[in-house]
Motif scaffolding. Structure first.
Motif, PDB file in Angstrom:
ATOM      1  N   HIS A 192      21.453  32.973  27.629  1.00  0.00           N
ATOM      2  CA  HIS A 192      21.894  34.313  27.247  1.00  0.00           C
ATOM      3  C   HIS A 192      21.578  34.620  25.781  1.00  0.00           C
ATOM      4  N   GLU A 193      21.563  33.586  24.939  1.00  0.00           N
ATOM      5  CA  GLU A 193      21.339  33.826  23.519  1.00  0.00           C
ATOM      6  C   GLU A 193      19.843  33.864  23.208  1.00  0.00           C
ATOM      7  N   PRO A 194      19.433  34.680  22.210  1.00  0.00           N
ATOM      8  CA  PRO A 194      18.027  34.724  21.812  1.00  0.00           C
ATOM      9  C   PRO A 194      17.581  33.376  21.246  1.00  0.00           C
ATOM     10  N   ARG A 195      16.403  32.955  21.622  1.00  0.00           N
ATOM     11  CA  ARG A 195      15.817  31.733  21.063  1.00  0.00           C
ATOM     12  C   ARG A 195      14.404  32.061  20.598  1.00  0.00           C
ATOM     13  N   ALA A 196      13.391  31.722  21.403  1.00  0.00           N
ATOM     14  CA  ALA A 196      12.021  32.094  21.027  1.00  0.00           C
ATOM     15  C   ALA A 196      11.891  33.621  21.033  1.00  0.00           C
ATOM     16  N   VAL A 197      11.047  34.145  20.123  1.00  0.00           N
ATOM     17  CA  VAL A 197      10.907  35.599  19.997  1.00  0.00           C
ATOM     18  C   VAL A 197       9.456  36.057  19.990  1.00  0.00           C
ATOM     19  N   SER A 198       8.492  35.132  20.118  1.00  0.00           N
ATOM     20  CA  SER A 198       7.076  35.510  20.058  1.00  0.00           C
ATOM     21  C   SER A 198       6.319  34.897  21.235  1.00  0.00           C
ATOM     22  N   ILE A 199       5.570  35.738  21.948  1.00  0.00           N
ATOM     23  CA  ILE A 199       4.739  35.261  23.055  1.00  0.00           C
ATOM     24  C   ILE A 199       3.304  35.694  22.781  1.00  0.00           C
ATOM     25  N   ASP A 200       2.361  34.761  22.887  1.00  0.00           N
ATOM     26  CA  ASP A 200       0.986  35.067  22.479  1.00  0.00           C
ATOM     27  C   ASP A 200       0.104  35.436  23.670  1.00  0.00           C
ATOM     28  N   ASP A 201      -1.173  35.692  23.363  1.00  0.00           N
ATOM     29  CA  ASP A 201      -2.110  36.141  24.399  1.00  0.00           C
ATOM     30  C   ASP A 201      -2.366  35.076  25.453  1.00  0.00           C
ATOM     31  N   GLU A 202      -2.405  33.809  25.043  1.00  0.00           N
ATOM     32  CA  GLU A 202      -2.618  32.749  26.022  1.00  0.00           C
ATOM     33  C   GLU A 202      -1.457  32.678  27.012  1.00  0.00           C
ATOM     34  N   SER A 203      -0.238  32.840  26.512  1.00  0.00           N
ATOM     35  CA  SER A 203       0.926  32.788  27.392  1.00  0.00           C
ATOM     36  C   SER A 203       0.980  33.995  28.318  1.00  0.00           C
ATOM     37  N   LEU A 204       0.567  35.158  27.827  1.00  0.00           N
ATOM     38  CA  LEU A 204       0.510  36.320  28.712  1.00  0.00           C
ATOM     39  C   LEU A 204      -0.545  36.113  29.794  1.00  0.00           C
ATOM     40  N   ARG A 205      -1.623  35.413  29.452  1.00  0.00           N
ATOM     41  CA  ARG A 205      -2.612  35.089  30.479  1.00  0.00           C
ATOM     42  C   ARG A 205      -2.021  34.126  31.503  1.00  0.00           C
ATOM     43  N   THR A 206      -1.152  33.230  31.055  1.00  0.00           N
ATOM     44  CA  THR A 206      -0.449  32.354  31.987  1.00  0.00           C
ATOM     45  C   THR A 206       0.481  33.170  32.880  1.00  0.00           C
ATOM     46  N   MET A 207       1.162  34.165  32.301  1.00  0.00           N
ATOM     47  CA  MET A 207       1.994  35.047  33.122  1.00  0.00           C
ATOM     48  C   MET A 207       1.133  35.787  34.149  1.00  0.00           C
ATOM     49  N   GLN A 208      -0.084  36.151  33.756  1.00  0.00           N
ATOM     50  CA  GLN A 208      -1.015  36.778  34.689  1.00  0.00           C
ATOM     51  C   GLN A 208      -1.315  35.829  35.848  1.00  0.00           C
ATOM     52  N   ALA A 209      -1.548  34.554  35.542  1.00  0.00           N
ATOM     53  CA  ALA A 209      -1.811  33.570  36.592  1.00  0.00           C
ATOM     54  C   ALA A 209      -0.619  33.434  37.532  1.00  0.00           C
ATOM     55  N   ALA A 210       0.592  33.639  36.994  1.00  0.00           N
ATOM     56  CA  ALA A 210       1.804  33.563  37.807  1.00  0.00           C
ATOM     57  C   ALA A 210       2.114  34.886  38.494  1.00  0.00           C
ATOM     58  N   GLY A 211       1.271  35.909  38.281  1.00  0.00           N
ATOM     59  CA  GLY A 211       1.481  37.206  38.909  1.00  0.00           C
ATOM     60  C   GLY A 211       2.556  38.039  38.257  1.00  0.00           C
ATOM     61  N   ALA A 229       2.310  39.310  34.700  1.00  0.00           N
ATOM     62  CA  ALA A 229       1.915  39.861  33.407  1.00  0.00           C
ATOM     63  C   ALA A 229       2.480  41.256  33.177  1.00  0.00           C
ATOM     64  N   ALA A 230       2.339  42.137  34.146  1.00  0.00           N
ATOM     65  CA  ALA A 230       2.799  43.519  33.964  1.00  0.00           C
ATOM     66  C   ALA A 230       4.302  43.570  33.756  1.00  0.00           C
ATOM     67  N   GLU A 231       5.047  42.779  34.529  1.00  0.00           N
ATOM     68  CA  GLU A 231       6.505  42.765  34.408  1.00  0.00           C
ATOM     69  C   GLU A 231       6.935  42.242  33.046  1.00  0.00           C
ATOM     70  N   PRO A 241      15.931  35.457  26.730  1.00  0.00           N
ATOM     71  CA  PRO A 241      16.801  35.642  27.901  1.00  0.00           C
ATOM     72  C   PRO A 241      16.183  36.559  28.956  1.00  0.00           C
ATOM     73  N   VAL A 242      15.471  37.607  28.501  1.00  0.00           N
ATOM     74  CA  VAL A 242      14.824  38.525  29.445  1.00  0.00           C
ATOM     75  C   VAL A 242      13.704  37.810  30.200  1.00  0.00           C
ATOM     76  N   LEU A 243      12.857  37.070  29.469  1.00  0.00           N
ATOM     77  CA  LEU A 243      11.758  36.349  30.110  1.00  0.00           C
ATOM     78  C   LEU A 243      12.285  35.341  31.128  1.00  0.00           C
ATOM     79  N   GLU A 244      13.313  34.593  30.773  1.00  0.00           N
ATOM     80  CA  GLU A 244      13.838  33.596  31.696  1.00  0.00           C
ATOM     81  C   GLU A 244      14.416  34.246  32.955  1.00  0.00           C
ATOM     82  N   ARG A 245      15.091  35.379  32.793  1.00  0.00           N
ATOM     83  CA  ARG A 245      15.598  36.079  33.980  1.00  0.00           C
ATOM     84  C   ARG A 245      14.443  36.533  34.865  1.00  0.00           C
ATOM     85  N   GLN A 246      13.374  37.024  34.250  1.00  0.00           N
ATOM     86  CA  GLN A 246      12.208  37.449  35.039  1.00  0.00           C
ATOM     87  C   GLN A 246      11.589  36.277  35.788  1.00  0.00           C
TER      88      GLN A 246
END
Length: 552
Positions: free
Chosen positions: A41-60, A62-64, A106-111
């Motif tokens: 619930h508490e904020p921890r990491a606050v920065s996500i880079d292009d490589e990680s967004l590409r990983t989110m794309q691989a997981a289907g 990215a848009a969310e 927290p938002v990313l983990e819920r997603q």
């Protein structure tokens, strides 16, 4: 009778949940075990880079995920006198996404957690705590609090810096804990005039102010040796720091905590059929925003390998490439963060003035200014050994072992999409040649059929990119993680096929896992199988102590 899964994951943080989603995409049954009742619930990491967004794309996803981020922000560095002496504000998108993006963990983990419901093959067990495990042959037996047992073929520990799994294995962490402590303040309802991070490079009180999505903002202040935690956490002091660093008066403080940060690597990342990933394997200072992103790189690297091994496409020796491919880049990102920390937190006024005028002098030269502005100083992802076939090109120019560029291309239906959307989730053969029609029939046999590689012809517009221009009339073999396993000239495809066949065959040699007491600081460790390359650089050994200034 205990339930059995090919893969078990301990820890439902960003690394573990990303790994579970990727295994879901690959169709690998797995279970995620998490002792807590829900994601953080508490904020921890606050920065996500292009490589990680590409990983989110691989997981289907990215848009969310991007819908809940502030994309494309930069960092502006200010001297103690308030002068902006450097800007890092990249606009290039070599991997298809903005290079720096603000998000809320927290938002990313819920997603990520909610997305697991897509996969009937993935089981999530929250409020289940691992108490112990044993290995016997091809199987790992997990014992959970309350007496429940689960068995698996492979266990991946994503259970954080205090990893229960790593401690039970007796694996140490080498590196340094910083003497500097940092006060973290998280704000809500905190509007800012600029979407960019402000870095106050002031030796009297180094500070970073990071805007986030939905009017959130984070401040990080360095504590001095003579200061006590409780003094900086006092409400009056917190308010003073915020007032003097441009926080909006209407801001609402939702979290304050003092951290001591680390730069450390696990002495080895595997034992038998157990692997470490994320913070269980490495701890990175925060200035480059690469701690969580390094964990997501781990997840992407090991996910496809577990998929190929458990389905029998490649042999278990493939898993020995995980640590050699990841360890060197993790350490380069740690050094990257340490160097940024030196700019943020100069030890004295003289050093601060030298940094300020040094950057101002560099800005007079267009190439130097572009190098800084476009963040070209960030170590690019590359490995010289592992599941690759080196092409003999100089390290600076080769695409083998590098993440393949992701341009926008036009699909068969006429829509413009990112390249990965055409590649599928497995191996891919990318043809970059004006005579593609003659090449395609040559890619129908072995070993391409055994790898189930999808064939894609790169459009001329995409082939004109700076990274691909020197590779005209070539065929690339891309791994499922979109790293280049091999590149061959179009008229040398038969020779290339033979080399790939040998690479595939070498994974079927017995996997000799790391054992207690065997360090793997270098790629040439005894347990790395024959398919690892032999002409790449050795990993710089991790120092036993590292002096620098930087937090999480």
């Amino acid at each position: 009778m205990s339930a059995h899964y090919p893969v078990a994951i301990v820890g439902a943080g960003p690394t573990g949940l990303t790994l579970a989603n990727l295994l879901g995409v690959y169709g690998v049954p797995c279970v995620v075990i998490e002792r807590n009742a829900a994601t953080v619930h508490e904020p921890r990491a606050v920065s996500i880079d292009d490589e990680s967004l590409r990983t989110m794309q691989a997981a289907g996803l990215a848009a969310e995920v991007m819908a809940e981020t502030v994309t494309g922000y930069g960092s502006h560095y200010y001297s103690a006198r308030g002068r902006c002496f450097a800007k890092v504000q990249p606009t290039e998108q070599p991997y298809g996404f903005p290079r720096r993006n603000a998000f809320r963990q927290p938002v990313l983990e819920r997603q990520l957690h909610a997305a697991l419901a897509r996969f009937p093959t993935v089981t999530a067990l929250f409020e289940h705590e691992l108490t112990s495990f044993t290995q016997s042959g091809e199987r790992v037996t997990l014992r959970l609090a309350g007496g429940k047992e689960i068995t698996c073929n492979y266990l991946v520990a994503c259970d954080g810096a205090s990893s229960t799994v790593r401690r039970q294995l007796g694996i140490g962490m080498s590196g340094s804990s910083f003497r500097e402590r940092w006060l973290i303040l998280d704000l809500e309802n905190s509007p800012v005039s600029s979407p960019h991070t402000k870095v106050f490079s002031d030796p009297q009180r180094p500070c970073i102010a990071l805007p986030g999505p939905n009017l959130t903002r984070r401040y990080e202040f360095m504590l001095h040796d003579h200061e006590r935690d409780e003094d900086l956490l006092a409400p009056a002091m917190v308010q003073h720091l915020l007032d003097t660093h441009e926080a909006a008066p209407e801001s609402r403080l939702v979290r304050k905590v003092v951290y001591t940060f680390h730069a450390r690597l696990a002495d080895r990342w595997s034992d038998g059929h157990v692997f470490l990933a994320g913070d269980a394997a490495h701890l990175t200072p925060p200035f480059a925003g690469q701690g969580m992103n390094s964990g997501l790189r781990d997840a992407l690297n090991i996910a496809w390998k577990l998929a190929m091994v458990t389905r029998g496409t490649l042999g278990p020796g493939l898993l020995a490439s995980y640590e050699p491919e990841r360890r060197d880049h993790v350490w380069s990102m740690i050094e990257f963060a340490l160097n940024i920390g030196r700019v943020l937190a100069p030890p004295n006024a003289l050093a601060a003035r030298a940094i300020e005028y040094g950057f101002l002098a560099l800005s007079a030269f267009p190439k130097a200014r572009d190098y800084i502005m476009q963040m070209k100083f960030k170590p690019p992802p590359r490995f010289a050994e592992g599941f690759i076939v080196p092409d003999g090109a100089p390290a600076r120019h080769t695409l083998v072992g590098r993440l393949f560029p992701q341009p926008r291309v036009r699909g068969g239906d006429g829509r413009e999409v990112l390249l990965d959307e055409l590649l599928g989730s497995g191996f891919a053969l990318v043809v970059n040649s004006p005579r593609a029609d003659a090449i395609l029939p040559l890619l129908q046999g072995e070993p391409w059929r055994a790898l189930d590689a999808r064939v894609v012809v790169l459009p001329r517009s995409a082939a004109a990119g700076p990274r691909l221009a020197r590779y005209s009339d070539h065929v690339f073999l891309l791994r499922p993680d979109r790293y280049v396993a091999a590149s061959f000239k179009a008229d040398e495809l038969q020779k290339g096929a033979e080399r790939i066949s040998k690479l595939v065959a070498s994974t079927h040699t017995p996997f000799v896992p790391a054992q207690a007491g065997i360090q793997s600081h270098a790629f040439g460790s005894p347990w790395v199988p024959a398919f690892a390359g032999t002409n790449g650089p050795q990993v710089t050994p991790l120092p036993r102590s590292q002096s620098s200034r930087s937090p999480h």
